[in-house]
Design an enzyme around this catalytic site. Structure first.
Site, PDB file in Angstrom:
ATOM      1  N   LYS A 121       0.856  -1.185   0.000  1.00 58.88           N
ATOM      2  CA  LYS A 121       0.000   0.000   0.000  1.00 58.88           C
ATOM      3  C   LYS A 121       0.895   1.239   0.000  1.00 58.88           C
ATOM      4  O   LYS A 121       1.652   1.469   0.939  1.00 58.88           O
ATOM      5  CB  LYS A 121      -0.911   0.017   1.232  1.00 58.88           C
ATOM      6  CG  LYS A 121      -1.676   1.339   1.365  1.00 58.88           C
ATOM      7  CD  LYS A 121      -2.573   1.384   2.583  1.00 58.88           C
ATOM      8  CE  LYS A 121      -2.985   2.822   2.878  1.00 58.88           C
ATOM      9  NZ  LYS A 121      -3.851   2.937   4.053  1.00 58.88           N
ATOM     10  N   GLY A 178      -8.523   8.499   9.830  1.00 62.41           N
ATOM     11  CA  GLY A 178      -8.801   8.497  11.262  1.00 62.41           C
ATOM     12  C   GLY A 178      -9.873   9.464  11.702  1.00 62.41           C
ATOM     13  O   GLY A 178     -10.121   9.617  12.901  1.00 62.41           O
ATOM     14  N   ALA A 221      -9.793   5.075   4.207  1.00 66.50           N
ATOM     15  CA  ALA A 221      -9.768   6.223   5.117  1.00 66.50           C
ATOM     16  C   ALA A 221     -11.111   6.933   5.211  1.00 66.50           C
ATOM     17  O   ALA A 221     -11.758   7.202   4.210  1.00 66.50           O
ATOM     18  CB  ALA A 221      -8.713   7.240   4.731  1.00 66.50           C
ATOM     19  N   GLY A 222     -11.499   7.209   6.436  1.00 68.17           N
ATOM     20  CA  GLY A 222     -12.660   8.050   6.680  1.00 68.17           C
ATOM     21  C   GLY A 222     -13.903   7.333   7.158  1.00 68.17           C
ATOM     22  O   GLY A 222     -14.820   7.963   7.682  1.00 68.17           O
ATOM     23  N   ASN A 245      -9.163   1.090   9.596  1.00 65.22           N
ATOM     24  CA  ASN A 245      -8.442   0.734  10.821  1.00 65.22           C
ATOM     25  C   ASN A 245      -9.113   1.363  12.033  1.00 65.22           C
ATOM     26  O   ASN A 245      -9.677   0.679  12.894  1.00 65.22           O
ATOM     27  CB  ASN A 245      -6.981   1.179  10.702  1.00 65.22           C
ATOM     28  CG  ASN A 245      -6.074   0.648  11.808  1.00 65.22           C
ATOM     29  OD1 ASN A 245      -4.881   0.481  11.615  1.00 65.22           O
ATOM     30  ND2 ASN A 245      -6.596   0.358  13.001  1.00 65.22           N
ATOM     31  N   THR A 246      -9.115   2.694  12.077  1.00 64.56           N
ATOM     32  CA  THR A 246      -9.588   3.382  13.275  1.00 64.56           C
ATOM     33  C   THR A 246     -11.057   3.093  13.592  1.00 64.56           C
ATOM     34  O   THR A 246     -11.426   2.988  14.766  1.00 64.56           O
ATOM     35  CB  THR A 246      -9.366   4.901  13.125  1.00 64.56           C
ATOM     36  OG1 THR A 246      -8.026   5.120  12.690  1.00 64.56           O
ATOM     37  CG2 THR A 246      -9.575   5.614  14.441  1.00 64.56           C
TER      38      THR A 246
END
Lengths: 262, 67
Positions: free
Chosen positions: A101, A162, A188-189, A210-211
């Site tokens: 990535k 995040g 993301a997001g 992830n987050t």
């Protein structure tokens, strides 16, 4: 019903890709990833803490590369050179592993991608034989250039890394999805399950997060929710939603046979 | 003695020293680490035969949790 998800020639069952950062400990990381059903997991490449962690367990002990496809990232890199060096090290670290990535950041506050450096790094990495999944802005022209360079997946942000702000520009995502011949993944997001579903309903091939899982109150449960959300969104996309009907209703029950009618 | 920069820190070691020897000295034998020497990857297959020189700049990395 076959619904094949392929990246760089390899077939996967799960369209949910997850990060391995921000968990309480490795046991929780493993439990959450198991609940998510993810087969591809991102990892970061960092300096060894000399003298401080001999004998400590490592991430690889909990997530053996034999069970998961590793996706080493370049998180924290602000130049093409740093990203390229990091991924060369990752390839060595993971026994000639080629799926990576690429992300090159442009600003420490927003972590917004630096697309100029991203394009530069992508060209070098593709030439060196890497299979590059690339994190980028949701600019369709940049996405197209990254595909032309030879990236194996385009991964536009839905909102800032995040942030958990969800999909802020579905139109741009659609433009990228429409034009791309390689898989498009929201990266993301995503903040909660419905965000992942919306992304998949738009026609994304997958979602990377992830987050949203790691920072949930109950990460393992949220991981399971995300698994269902991605599956639900994919199924809805394939099923094809009903057309929207503006300004009037359409009853679901028969209009005839009402009691008291003549 | 030779001076090496390892992950940005200067350290002195008894010479001669190979990459494998350095890994053993740092108690990292058997750990999955990747090594860059003066900007070039040193493949695992060459660790035993690669002699380190005074002033070498090394990066030693591992995989950690990240998104």
């Amino acid at each position: 019903m076959s619904d094949v998800f392929q990246i760089a020639g390899k077939t996967y069952n799960s369209r949910l890709l997850v990060g391995t950062g921000k968990y309480k400990d490795f046991a929780e990381t493993r439990a959450a990833i198991d609940a998510s059903g993810a087969e591809i997991v991102t990892v970061a490449i960092r300096r060894v803490n000399i003298g401080q962690n001999a004998g400590e367990p490592s991430l690889l002990d909990y997530l053996p590369p034999s069970e998961f496809t590793y996706l080493p990232n370049t998180a924290g890199c602000y130049s093409a050179d740093d990203a390229i060096r990091t991924l060369r090290l990752a390839r060595e670290l993971l026994d000639d592993h080629k799926l990576v990535k690429l992300e090159v950041l442009g600003d420490p506050n927003t972590l917004y991608p630096n697309v100029r450096e991203t394009l530069k790094a992508a060209e070098v990495l593709v030439k060196e034989g890497f299979d590059v999944m690339v994190y980028t802005s949701d600019d369709p022209i940049v996405a197209r250039e990254l595909e032309q360079i030879g990236c194996c997946a385009i991964m536009p942000l839905a909102s800032l890394i995040g942030s958990g702000m969800g999909i802020l520009n579905p139109w741009n995502l659609r433009l990228i999805i429409e034009q791309s011949k390689v898989p498009v993944l929201v990266d993301a997001g995503v903040g909660t399950a419905s965000d992942a579903t919306v992304g998949m309903e738009l026609g994304c091939d997958g979602v990377l997060m992830n987050t949203a899982i790691a920072a949930a109150k109950d990460p393992v449960r949220m991981a399971y929710a995300m698994k269902l959300a991605v599956e639900a969104g994919r199924e809805a996309f394939l099923a094809g939603r009903m057309p929207k009907k503006l300004y009037s209703a359409d009853p679901s029950s028969p209009l005839f046979g009402m009691i008291g009618s003549k | 003695m030779i001076q090496l920069s390892i992950n940005g820190e200067a350290k002195a070691f008894a010479a001669p020293l190979t990459v494998s020897g350095l890994i053993a000295t740092l108690e990292l034998t058997g750990k999955r680490v990747a090594i860059e020497r003066n900007g070039e990857i040193v493949p695992r297959s060459l660790h035993a035969q690669t002699q380190l020189a005074d002033g070498d700049v090394l990066e030693m990395v591992v995989a950690v949790g990240g998104g």
